[in-house]
Structure formats: C-alpha cells, structure tokens
Design a protein around this motif. Sequence first.
Motif, short mmCIF file in Angstrom:
data_model
loop_
_atom_site.label_atom_id
_atom_site.label_comp_id
_atom_site.label_asym_id
_atom_site.label_seq_id
_atom_site.Cartn_x
_atom_site.Cartn_y
_atom_site.Cartn_z
N GLU A 133 32.63 9.01 3.53
CA GLU A 133 33.98 9.42 3.17
C GLU A 133 34.36 10.73 3.86
O GLU A 133 35.49 10.90 4.35
N LYS A 134 33.40 11.67 3.91
CA LYS A 134 33.67 12.93 4.61
C LYS A 134 33.93 12.69 6.09
O LYS A 134 34.84 13.29 6.68
N ASN A 137 37.40 11.17 6.53
CA ASN A 137 38.45 12.18 6.36
C ASN A 137 38.58 13.07 7.60
O ASN A 137 39.69 13.40 8.02
N SER A 141 41.86 13.23 9.97
CA SER A 141 42.50 14.51 10.22
C SER A 141 42.66 14.75 11.72
O SER A 141 43.72 15.19 12.19
#
Length: 222
Positions: A133-134, A137, A141
């Motif tokens: 998930e990190k 993200n 971004s």
Amino acid sequence: MVRGKTQMKRIENATSRQVTFSKRRNGLLKKAFELSVLCDAEVALIIFSPRGKLYEFASSSMQESIGRYQRHVRESQPDREKSMEEDLQNMKEEAAILAKKVETMEASKRKLLGENIGECSLEELQQLENQLEKSVNKIRSRKNQVYVEQIKKLTEKEKHLAAENHRLTEKYVVVPKESSSSAVHQVEEASPSEDINSQISDVETDLFIGLPESRSKRLSNA
C-alpha cells in the motif's frame, strides 16, 4: 619567509655528483656515530658508492647487528602471517554476513511479488500488505506529479501556439477595406455587360434554332 619545497633529482654533472656524495656520506656517518653515542643505540650503516665501493659504520659489530636484524625479521614473520590470517577470516565473515543479507532481501522481494507466501503467517501477510500500500501510494503520488508537469507544459505550449496564430492572422489574413473594394471593382470591369451577353444569346439563337433544311434556306436568303 616560507620557502617552497624543491623537488629532489639526480645531479647530472659527474664531478658535482661525486663531490656531493663525499660530503653527504661523511655527514651521514657522523650522524650515525653521534646517534649511537648520545642515545646508546646500536647503529649499523652500510653505503655503496655509485662505483660499488663499500662504506660502513657499526657501533658494536656489523655481523652482530646484521644477525640481530635477521632474527628480528624471522621472529616477526609469524605475527605478520597471523595478522594476515585474521584479516582473511574477518573478510570471510563479512562476506557471509553480506550473502545472508542478500538472501533475505531476495526472499522479501519474492514475497512482495506474491511468490512463496504459502507459509507466511497472518502478521507477515499484514506487513506485506502495508508495504504494498505504501508503494502504491508513492507510485500514485509520482504519477499525479508527472500529470501536473505534463499539463503545465501543454498549457504553455497552447499559449505559445495561440499567440503565434494570432500574429500570423494579423499579418496575412486581415485585408484592408480599400484593397478589397478596388479588387471587387476590377472584377466588375473585367466581366462583360448585360447587353453584350444578350447579343451573344441572340446570335446563338439565330444560328442554332430550326431544322437543318430551313436553316440552310435562311442562310441562302440572307
């Protein structure tokens, strides 16, 4: 005044070189003697001239000093070998640690790709999910940032093209009214009048209306 260091090099002149050797040799022998007397040190000095002549000084005995030096070298040799073995062992241990780290990283990489996760516990799976998930993200971004940069570039390009289009329109498309009126007037003067058009129409009617026989009679009567 601080003097710069001069680079030492061989004296090219043979006579000057021999004189310098004699002076420096005597000075070196004197310093060796003073060192042995003042400091009670065992000093052995060996000098060979450029022609192979031997000059030596020994505070006790040259042979004893040489033997002592050889014994010292032999005694210190095991210590050197031991030090090398210790260094080699340390390098092997470091290599093993690095290999272990690489293996761990490879296993973690395979798990992130969804491989070999059958034996993972619930906690490990949760950690993998959080890491993914990190990563997602961060990727999103960065993608949004790239979109914004591309939109900004396209907007600037659009403004530049619009300005260029406006400049070209003012230069080539807009025609003064006077020039337009004069052009229309010239076209009207160049076109035939209505009377001339009607005469041409009459001539064409006389020439082409009627059957071939009647047309030939009319031509003979004329």
